[in-house]
Design a protein around this motif. Structure first.
Motif, PDB file in Angstrom:
ATOM      1  N   ALA A   1       0.423  -9.048  -5.327  1.00 57.77           N
ATOM      2  CA  ALA A   1      -0.410  -8.794  -4.146  1.00 57.77           C
ATOM      3  C   ALA A   1      -0.730 -10.078  -3.398  1.00 57.77           C
ATOM      4  O   ALA A   1      -1.858 -10.289  -2.937  1.00 57.77           O
ATOM      5  CB  ALA A   1      -1.701  -8.082  -4.570  1.00 57.77           C
ATOM      6  N   GLY A   2       0.264 -10.939  -3.264  1.00 55.85           N
ATOM      7  CA  GLY A   2       0.048 -12.226  -2.601  1.00 55.85           C
ATOM      8  C   GLY A   2      -0.402 -12.104  -1.159  1.00 55.85           C
ATOM      9  O   GLY A   2      -1.300 -12.824  -0.699  1.00 55.85           O
TER      10      GLY A   2
ATOM     11  N   LEU B   1       0.818  -1.211   0.000  1.00 59.07           N
ATOM     12  CA  LEU B   1       0.000   0.000   0.000  1.00 59.07           C
ATOM     13  C   LEU B   1       0.853   1.262   0.000  1.00 59.07           C
ATOM     14  O   LEU B   1       0.421   2.308  -0.472  1.00 59.07           O
ATOM     15  CB  LEU B   1      -0.934   0.000   1.219  1.00 59.07           C
ATOM     16  CG  LEU B   1      -2.015  -1.085   1.233  1.00 59.07           C
ATOM     17  CD1 LEU B   1      -2.794  -1.033   2.543  1.00 59.07           C
ATOM     18  CD2 LEU B   1      -2.957  -0.943   0.048  1.00 59.07           C
ATOM     19  N   CYS B   2       2.067   1.157   0.519  1.00 56.57           N
ATOM     20  CA  CYS B   2       2.961   2.318   0.561  1.00 56.57           C
ATOM     21  C   CYS B   2       3.620   2.572  -0.785  1.00 56.57           C
ATOM     22  O   CYS B   2       3.583   3.696  -1.299  1.00 56.57           O
ATOM     23  CB  CYS B   2       4.026   2.117   1.634  1.00 56.57           C
ATOM     24  SG  CYS B   2       5.218   3.468   1.742  1.00 56.57           S
ATOM     25  N   TYR B   3       4.226   1.530  -1.390  1.00 58.80           N
ATOM     26  CA  TYR B   3       4.986   1.782  -2.624  1.00 58.80           C
ATOM     27  C   TYR B   3       4.769   0.750  -3.724  1.00 58.80           C
ATOM     28  O   TYR B   3       5.496   0.711  -4.717  1.00 58.80           O
ATOM     29  CB  TYR B   3       6.484   1.923  -2.330  1.00 58.80           C
ATOM     30  CG  TYR B   3       7.118   0.810  -1.523  1.00 58.80           C
ATOM     31  CD1 TYR B   3       7.641  -0.322  -2.129  1.00 58.80           C
ATOM     32  CD2 TYR B   3       7.223   0.908  -0.139  1.00 58.80           C
ATOM     33  CE1 TYR B   3       8.239  -1.328  -1.395  1.00 58.80           C
ATOM     34  CE2 TYR B   3       7.826  -0.082   0.621  1.00 58.80           C
ATOM     35  CZ  TYR B   3       8.331  -1.204  -0.012  1.00 58.80           C
ATOM     36  OH  TYR B   3       8.918  -2.202   0.729  1.00 58.80           O
ATOM     37  N   GLY B   4       3.733  -0.112  -3.580  1.00 56.29           N
ATOM     38  CA  GLY B   4       3.354  -0.987  -4.681  1.00 56.29           C
ATOM     39  C   GLY B   4       4.126  -2.269  -4.802  1.00 56.29           C
ATOM     40  O   GLY B   4       4.030  -2.960  -5.822  1.00 56.29           O
TER      41      GLY B   4
ATOM     42  N   ALA C   1      -5.978  -2.319  -4.613  1.00 60.38           N
ATOM     43  CA  ALA C   1      -6.349  -3.138  -3.452  1.00 60.38           C
ATOM     44  C   ALA C   1      -7.840  -3.006  -3.135  1.00 60.38           C
ATOM     45  O   ALA C   1      -8.510  -3.996  -2.814  1.00 60.38           O
ATOM     46  CB  ALA C   1      -5.516  -2.738  -2.239  1.00 60.38           C
ATOM     47  N   LEU C   2      -8.358  -1.780  -3.232  1.00 61.75           N
ATOM     48  CA  LEU C   2      -9.777  -1.568  -2.952  1.00 61.75           C
ATOM     49  C   LEU C   2     -10.641  -2.280  -3.992  1.00 61.75           C
ATOM     50  O   LEU C   2     -11.682  -2.864  -3.654  1.00 61.75           O
ATOM     51  CB  LEU C   2     -10.093  -0.071  -2.937  1.00 61.75           C
ATOM     52  CG  LEU C   2     -11.453   0.321  -2.355  1.00 61.75           C
ATOM     53  CD1 LEU C   2     -11.530  -0.024  -0.872  1.00 61.75           C
ATOM     54  CD2 LEU C   2     -11.726   1.815  -2.560  1.00 61.75           C
TER      55      LEU C   2
ATOM     56  N   GLU D   1      -6.748  -0.697   6.482  1.00 64.48           N
ATOM     57  CA  GLU D   1      -5.370  -0.324   6.148  1.00 64.48           C
ATOM     58  C   GLU D   1      -5.338   0.516   4.876  1.00 64.48           C
ATOM     59  O   GLU D   1      -4.572   1.481   4.777  1.00 64.48           O
ATOM     60  CB  GLU D   1      -4.504  -1.578   5.972  1.00 64.48           C
ATOM     61  CG  GLU D   1      -4.162  -2.292   7.260  1.00 64.48           C
ATOM     62  CD  GLU D   1      -3.377  -1.424   8.222  1.00 64.48           C
ATOM     63  OE1 GLU D   1      -2.496  -0.661   7.780  1.00 64.48           O
ATOM     64  OE2 GLU D   1      -3.659  -1.491   9.427  1.00 64.48           O
ATOM     65  N   ILE D   2      -6.159   0.158   3.906  1.00 65.87           N
ATOM     66  CA  ILE D   2      -6.230   0.945   2.659  1.00 65.87           C
ATOM     67  C   ILE D   2      -6.651   2.373   2.982  1.00 65.87           C
ATOM     68  O   ILE D   2      -6.051   3.348   2.499  1.00 65.87           O
ATOM     69  CB  ILE D   2      -7.225   0.303   1.666  1.00 65.87           C
ATOM     70  CG1 ILE D   2      -6.731  -1.069   1.214  1.00 65.87           C
ATOM     71  CG2 ILE D   2      -7.415   1.217   0.446  1.00 65.87           C
ATOM     72  CD1 ILE D   2      -7.760  -1.865   0.428  1.00 65.87           C
ATOM     73  N   LYS D   3      -7.662   2.519   3.818  1.00 63.81           N
ATOM     74  CA  LYS D   3      -8.146   3.850   4.202  1.00 63.81           C
ATOM     75  C   LYS D   3      -7.061   4.628   4.931  1.00 63.81           C
ATOM     76  O   LYS D   3      -6.844   5.817   4.685  1.00 63.81           O
ATOM     77  CB  LYS D   3      -9.386   3.725   5.085  1.00 63.81           C
ATOM     78  CG  LYS D   3     -10.643   3.310   4.326  1.00 63.81           C
ATOM     79  CD  LYS D   3     -11.724   2.755   5.226  1.00 63.81           C
ATOM     80  CE  LYS D   3     -12.174   3.737   6.288  1.00 63.81           C
ATOM     81  NZ  LYS D   3     -13.299   3.179   7.083  1.00 63.81           N
ATOM     82  N   ARG D   4      -6.343   3.949   5.831  1.00 64.50           N
ATOM     83  CA  ARG D   4      -5.313   4.628   6.622  1.00 64.50           C
ATOM     84  C   ARG D   4      -4.180   5.131   5.736  1.00 64.50           C
ATOM     85  O   ARG D   4      -3.737   6.279   5.856  1.00 64.50           O
ATOM     86  CB  ARG D   4      -4.758   3.678   7.685  1.00 64.50           C
ATOM     87  CG  ARG D   4      -3.711   4.301   8.601  1.00 64.50           C
ATOM     88  CD  ARG D   4      -3.559   3.490   9.872  1.00 64.50           C
ATOM     89  NE  ARG D   4      -3.006   2.187   9.606  1.00 64.50           N
ATOM     90  CZ  ARG D   4      -1.706   1.885   9.691  1.00 64.50           C
ATOM     91  NH1 ARG D   4      -0.845   2.826  10.022  1.00 64.50           N
ATOM     92  NH2 ARG D   4      -1.275   0.678   9.463  1.00 64.50           N
ATOM     93  N   PHE D   5      -3.713   4.279   4.819  1.00 64.09           N
ATOM     94  CA  PHE D   5      -2.601   4.685   3.952  1.00 64.09           C
ATOM     95  C   PHE D   5      -3.017   5.757   2.954  1.00 64.09           C
ATOM     96  O   PHE D   5      -2.199   6.569   2.539  1.00 64.09           O
ATOM     97  CB  PHE D   5      -2.017   3.467   3.223  1.00 64.09           C
ATOM     98  CG  PHE D   5      -0.937   2.773   3.995  1.00 64.09           C
ATOM     99  CD1 PHE D   5       0.392   3.072   3.788  1.00 64.09           C
ATOM    100  CD2 PHE D   5      -1.256   1.840   4.971  1.00 64.09           C
ATOM    101  CE1 PHE D   5       1.395   2.449   4.518  1.00 64.09           C
ATOM    102  CE2 PHE D   5      -0.265   1.200   5.712  1.00 64.09           C
ATOM    103  CZ  PHE D   5       1.065   1.509   5.481  1.00 64.09           C
ATOM    104  N   SER D   6      -4.295   5.776   2.580  1.00 66.43           N
ATOM    105  CA  SER D   6      -4.746   6.774   1.608  1.00 66.43           C
ATOM    106  C   SER D   6      -4.982   8.128   2.242  1.00 66.43           C
ATOM    107  O   SER D   6      -4.942   9.159   1.563  1.00 66.43           O
ATOM    108  CB  SER D   6      -6.040   6.304   0.930  1.00 66.43           C
ATOM    109  OG  SER D   6      -7.121   6.283   1.847  1.00 66.43           O
ATOM    110  N   GLN D   7      -5.171   8.163   3.568  1.00 65.38           N
ATOM    111  CA  GLN D   7      -5.537   9.412   4.224  1.00 65.38           C
ATOM    112  C   GLN D   7      -4.432  10.016   5.080  1.00 65.38           C
ATOM    113  O   GLN D   7      -4.407  11.214   5.291  1.00 65.38           O
ATOM    114  CB  GLN D   7      -6.779   9.189   5.105  1.00 65.38           C
ATOM    115  CG  GLN D   7      -8.026   8.854   4.294  1.00 65.38           C
ATOM    116  CD  GLN D   7      -9.176   8.378   5.154  1.00 65.38           C
ATOM    117  OE1 GLN D   7      -9.066   8.290   6.374  1.00 65.38           O
ATOM    118  NE2 GLN D   7     -10.294   8.067   4.520  1.00 65.38           N
ATOM    119  N   ASP D   8      -3.525   9.219   5.581  1.00 65.84           N
ATOM    120  CA  ASP D   8      -2.547   9.713   6.542  1.00 65.84           C
ATOM    121  C   ASP D   8      -1.239  10.175   5.915  1.00 65.84           C
ATOM    122  O   ASP D   8      -0.291  10.466   6.607  1.00 65.84           O
ATOM    123  CB  ASP D   8      -2.242   8.628   7.587  1.00 65.84           C
ATOM    124  CG  ASP D   8      -3.417   8.397   8.528  1.00 65.84           C
ATOM    125  OD1 ASP D   8      -4.389   9.163   8.424  1.00 65.84           O
ATOM    126  OD2 ASP D   8      -3.367   7.464   9.336  1.00 65.84           O
TER     127      ASP D   8
END
Length: 590
Positions: A109-110, A87-90, A146-147, A127-134
């Protein structure tokens, strides 16, 4: 139907439960069968993988050991850690390569798939929400992938959580288009479409829950991305507008301005509808205007952006001067060279002074949350006097360079301290005159800037220079300037490289360090001992959970550290994203 699949010759089998269109059909699954093959065969991710009894016992034990931090499992790279890296760098690996846009796929994305199969879909969405917002992510692409994957999982709760998160993760039209395209690509080769009831509702809610004026600006700025338009999304989602203002925007997008004029010209409209109607009228007016003065006045009065103008408008210097007044600061920094080359910004000109005032305005810097490393990159690019592509050249303006230098130091207020004990160690065994790939910055300046970022924000820091059996503490403090820090580093004699020296120095001096940041020019080193073993020794001797980041400033893909220790990361090259990765590692997000 249940299939028994041997995960490998050395591991217990996994039980796969298949439903949906695969139900009742035998599947031939071999030990080497990958998850993407299963996904495409089954459709809609309608499979739930469950570990066999022996695997469940082992998995449960591992999770317990990780949570308690006991034994060697404390540093095991868990699926959760791999997900956070993705989620940080793919990438799920422990190597971050600066400026590299990885190709996202099921194979990359295993860990995400494994967590979904364990029934932890809701946790993945959080986690997706957290990484996209913070601001924890280097790039947003992995969030949409991921979403999309979660929104097509077999478990109802996971799908519901994913669709509910769309409006939080997709904050602008470009994000929404990317999410839709990822769903389409994940469906390629399947007979069923993507536009089920849940997606239609999620897209409808995205439009209906926007402020009307903000939505009007958004749909006229970002009209299409990745082959999708707002007209496509309104039509396919069967959006029923929640209010009159959204209904107006829907009609404008799907039917066009002439239909809007016919429908609203003789109608008694609410105040909000009148505002939206006036704004759309301005956008249409500027699209059809050839009068430079009129276009400039509309830009200044209604704060229009360049995406809302025609290409011909952007040939005018006066139009650009009007755009510069309200242009986002990050965008402004990127086009300073072009503006100087085209004589839109001229020495001593009023526009140049206005731009300089904006660049070094503390209020503007705070609002834009610009990082000092971003300003340094922009400054060095501007100093270069030439673009990386094409033939654009310019003579750097001294007043702009002075303003950018001032902005660099002021922007440190935007860096939040991590609150850990750091060692930043700079390898001076080779010349620091090389250029960091993809930038105009020398490795000496990059290393000095990195040390300054930590010196000005962290309370507990040691800056070291190391070379050929020697470690020299450097006097770089919160008051040190960039030029002083650069001189401090390059004055130390060079020798051979040994990246274990800073860790050994901390151990011998009884300094418990949370994060070692090792900066070097050299992608391949000669070690007196293994850096991994040296770090483990430091952990054991001082009872501290130390981590290490190995930064090859000129490296373009070498694996610096090869280990399954989650406290270790490799960085190839350097950019603003590298600082994000270091911060996440220090804060235990990986």
């Amino acid at each position: 139907m249940v299939l028994c699949i041997p995960a490998s010759t050395a591991t217990p089998p996994l039980l796969i439960s298949l439903t949906g269109k695969a139900e009742g059909r035998p599947l031939c699954v071999q030990p080497h069968t990958n998850l993407s093959t299963l996904y495409k065969h089954c459709g809609h991710l309608t499979f739930a993988m469950e570990p066999s009894e022996s695997t469940k016992t082992s998995s449960s034990s591992n999770h317990h050991q990780n949570s308690t931090g006991g034994g060697g499992c404390q540093w095991e790279v868990t699926d959760k850690a791999r997900l956070c890296r993705f989620l940080c760098y793919g990438s799920e690996g422990d190597i971050y390569t600066a400026r590299e846009e990885g190709q996202l796929s099921m194979e990359s994305a295993g860990a995400l798939l494994s967590l979904l199969q364990e029934g932890r879909g809701a946790e993945v969405v959080e986690e997706i929400k957290r990484f996209s917002q913070d601001g924890c992510a280097v790039r947003p692409g992995p969030h949409f992938f991921a979403l999309a994957l979660c929104s097509q999982h077999s478990e109802l709760k996971t799908r519901q959580a994913a669709f509910k998160a769309v409006k939080e993760v997709c904050r602008d039209p470009a994000h929404l288009f990317s999410f839709i395209q990822n769903k389409k690509e994940l469906r390629d080769g399947m007979k069923c479409g993507i536009w089920g009831r849940a997606l239609r509702k999620a897209v409808s809610d995205w439009y209906n829950e926007q402020d009307a004026m903000s939505l009007a600006a958004a749909v006229t700025r970002c009209k299409q991305r990745e082959g999708w338009t707002h007209q496509d999304l309104f039509r396919l989602s069967h959006t029923k507008p929640a209010n009159e203002a959204i209904a107006l925007i829907s009609k404008y997008v799907t039917k066009g301005w002439k239909e809007v004029q016919v429908a609203y010209s003789d109608k008694e409209n609410s105040e909000e509808v009148v505002k939206v109607l006036s704004y759309l009228e301005v956008v249409e007016k500027v699209k059809h205007s050839c009068d430079e003065t009129e276009v400039v006045n509309l830009i200044e009065e209604h704060k229009l952006e360049r995406e809302q103008l025609l290409t011909d408008h952007l040939k005018s210097k006066q139009v650009w001067r009007a755009l510069l007044k309200e242009m986002p600061l990050q965008s402004l920094l990127r086009i300073l060279g072009k503006m100087t080359s085209n004589k839109i910004l001229e020495p001593g000109g009023s526009e140049t002074q206005a731009v300089c005032d904006r660049i070094q305005s503390e209020m503007a810097l705070k609002k834009a949350q610009i990082h000092p490393f971003s300003i340094l990159l922009a400054t060095e690019n501007y100093k270069r006097g030439q673009g990386y592509q094409g033939k654009t050249k310019w003579e750097p303006d001294s007043s702009i360079l002075k303003a950018m230098d001032s902005a660099f130091y002021k922007s440190f207020m935007n860096v939040e301290p991590v609150g850990k004990r750091f060692v930043v160690a700079v390898d001076v065994s080779t010349s620091l005159s090389s250029i960091v790939p993809g930038t105009s910055i020398s490795t000496a300046v990059a290393a000095a800037a990195i040390t300054m970022i930590f010196a000005r924000t962290e309370a507990d820091l040691d800056v070291l220079a190391y070379s050929e059996g020697a470690v020299v503490p450097c006097s770089i403090s919160a008051d040190t300037t960039l030029s002083e820090a650069t001189i401090e580093l390059v004055k130390i004699p060079s020798g051979s490289t040994d990246c274990t020296l800073p860790i050994s120095w901390a151990t011998e001096n009884g300094k418990a360090i949370d994060v070692f940041i090792i900066l070097t020019n050299n992608p391949l080193w000669m070690f007196t001992a293994s850096p991994v073993e040296t770090l483990k020794e430091h952990r054991q001797n001082l009872g501290v959970n130390s981590k290490m980041v190995m930064c090859g400033l000129t490296s373009i893909g070498h694996a610096i550290v090869d280990t399954e220790d989650r406290g270790l990361m490799s960085i190839c090259g350097f950019d603003l994203g590298a600082l994000c990765v270091i911060r996440n590692l220090a804060q235990d997000l990986f």
